[in-house]
Design a protein around this motif. Sequence first.
Motif, PDB file in Angstrom:
ATOM      1  N   THR A   5       0.797  -1.229   0.000  1.00 51.26           N
ATOM      2  CA  THR A   5       0.000   0.000   0.000  1.00 51.26           C
ATOM      3  C   THR A   5       0.830   1.279   0.000  1.00 51.26           C
ATOM      4  N   HIS A   6       2.158   1.139   0.010  1.00 48.37           N
ATOM      5  CA  HIS A   6       2.977   2.359  -0.020  1.00 48.37           C
ATOM      6  C   HIS A   6       4.367   2.026  -0.533  1.00 48.37           C
ATOM      7  N   CYS A   7       4.647   2.437  -1.763  1.00 54.41           N
ATOM      8  CA  CYS A   7       6.003   2.234  -2.298  1.00 54.41           C
ATOM      9  C   CYS A   7       6.314   3.339  -3.297  1.00 54.41           C
ATOM     10  N   HIS A   8       7.594   3.441  -3.582  1.00 59.26           N
ATOM     11  CA  HIS A   8       8.062   4.478  -4.508  1.00 59.26           C
ATOM     12  C   HIS A   8       8.796   3.779  -5.653  1.00 59.26           C
ATOM     13  N   LEU A   9       8.023   3.187  -6.550  1.00 62.73           N
ATOM     14  CA  LEU A   9       8.625   2.435  -7.662  1.00 62.73           C
ATOM     15  C   LEU A   9       8.943   3.389  -8.810  1.00 62.73           C
ATOM     16  N   GLY A  90      -1.167  11.724  -1.425  1.00 62.45           N
ATOM     17  CA  GLY A  90      -0.051  11.319  -0.585  1.00 62.45           C
ATOM     18  C   GLY A  90       1.225  11.157  -1.409  1.00 62.45           C
ATOM     19  N   GLU A  91       2.434  11.235  -0.827  1.00 63.00           N
ATOM     20  CA  GLU A  91       2.444  11.258   0.598  1.00 63.00           C
ATOM     21  C   GLU A  91       2.636  12.668   1.094  1.00 63.00           C
ATOM     22  N   ILE A  92       1.886  13.010   2.121  1.00 65.31           N
ATOM     23  CA  ILE A  92       1.868  14.375   2.652  1.00 65.31           C
ATOM     24  C   ILE A  92       2.055  14.292   4.176  1.00 65.31           C
ATOM     25  N   ILE A 149      -2.082   6.298   8.165  1.00 67.20           N
ATOM     26  CA  ILE A 149      -0.857   6.799   8.776  1.00 67.20           C
ATOM     27  C   ILE A 149       0.263   5.883   8.295  1.00 67.20           C
ATOM     28  N   HIS A 150       1.024   6.417   7.325  1.00 70.80           N
ATOM     29  CA  HIS A 150       2.092   5.647   6.709  1.00 70.80           C
ATOM     30  C   HIS A 150       3.224   5.415   7.712  1.00 70.80           C
ATOM     31  N   SER A 151       3.813   4.194   7.655  1.00 66.38           N
ATOM     32  CA  SER A 151       4.958   3.843   8.506  1.00 66.38           C
ATOM     33  C   SER A 151       4.677   4.145   9.975  1.00 66.38           C
ATOM     34  N   THR A 197       5.659  -1.472   2.096  1.00 63.37           N
ATOM     35  CA  THR A 197       7.119  -1.638   2.207  1.00 63.37           C
ATOM     36  C   THR A 197       7.859  -0.307   2.318  1.00 63.37           C
ATOM     37  N   ASP A 198       7.304   0.771   1.746  1.00 62.26           N
ATOM     38  CA  ASP A 198       8.029   2.034   1.570  1.00 62.26           C
ATOM     39  C   ASP A 198       9.281   1.822   0.714  1.00 62.26           C
ATOM     40  N   SER A 199       9.225   0.845  -0.179  1.00 58.26           N
ATOM     41  CA  SER A 199      10.352   0.610  -1.094  1.00 58.26           C
ATOM     42  C   SER A 199      10.701   1.918  -1.810  1.00 58.26           C
TER      43      SER A 199
HETATM   44 NI    NI Z   1       7.188   6.881   1.419  1.00 62.43          NI
END
Ligand code: NI
Length: 249
Positions: A5-9, A90-92, A149-151, A197-199
């Motif tokens: 649900t949250h990555c930076h590919l 997001g992400e903000i 709420i990310h991470s 993952t926040d990859s």
């Molecule tokens: Ni991130």
Amino acid sequence: MFCDTHCHLYDEYYDDINLVINNALENQVNRFIVDGCDKKSNMEVLKKVNEIPSMYGCLGIHPESVLEYSEDDLNFIEKHIFDDKIIGIGEIGLDYHYSKENKKAQIKLLRKQLDLARKYHKPVVIHSREATLDTLNILKEYPEVKGVIHSFSLPVEVAKEYIKLGYKLGINGVVTFKNSHLKEILKEILPYIILETDSPYLTPHPYRGTKNEPKYVETIAQFIAKEVNISLEDLSKITNDNIKEVFKI
Ligand code: NI
């Protein structure tokens, strides 16, 4: 199956994103939500969600971009907010770890994006680092806005505040770290979590030191399932239901 649900590919981090997607598919991860951080990455998110069927996107200006962003970048988000497969803002958020001196500007930027979320009924993906009190107080001004709420990390009292406001908690590789106490509250927050993952950052144990990839959602899921003693299928159901509630996918 699971969703990252949250990555930076972005292309700057990975030579072959199709390979990253295939690696994930082989590890029970079949959906991806990519978050933008600035104008450049937001443009890339728009492009990627069109190219890759299993990919969804959020557009946003990260607090670390507070000095560089322009009104035009916010207009860009507004213009594309109803584009196909753009599912949130997001992400903000607020990050006082690196840039305490920009607190006021960060708060202003966050409010502008929460205004957009309220206006267009879109969920938000919140980054909050060493800024819990300000984050909570600002989110309380927007009771109509929900999101993630990310991470998320500790403490459990803060988790309860976010949950009360209607937010889900994004859990990533940090939970697997030997020095993290997050695992101790998993049972309490389990009904409200989603996995991420926040990859390319925050690679879970025992792969720390290598580049993170969405396939490691399975590693995180296995760790959590073992800690709280439920099956992977049940964890998949809990997290997918939460994703559906927030992002409607
Ligand atoms: Ni991130």
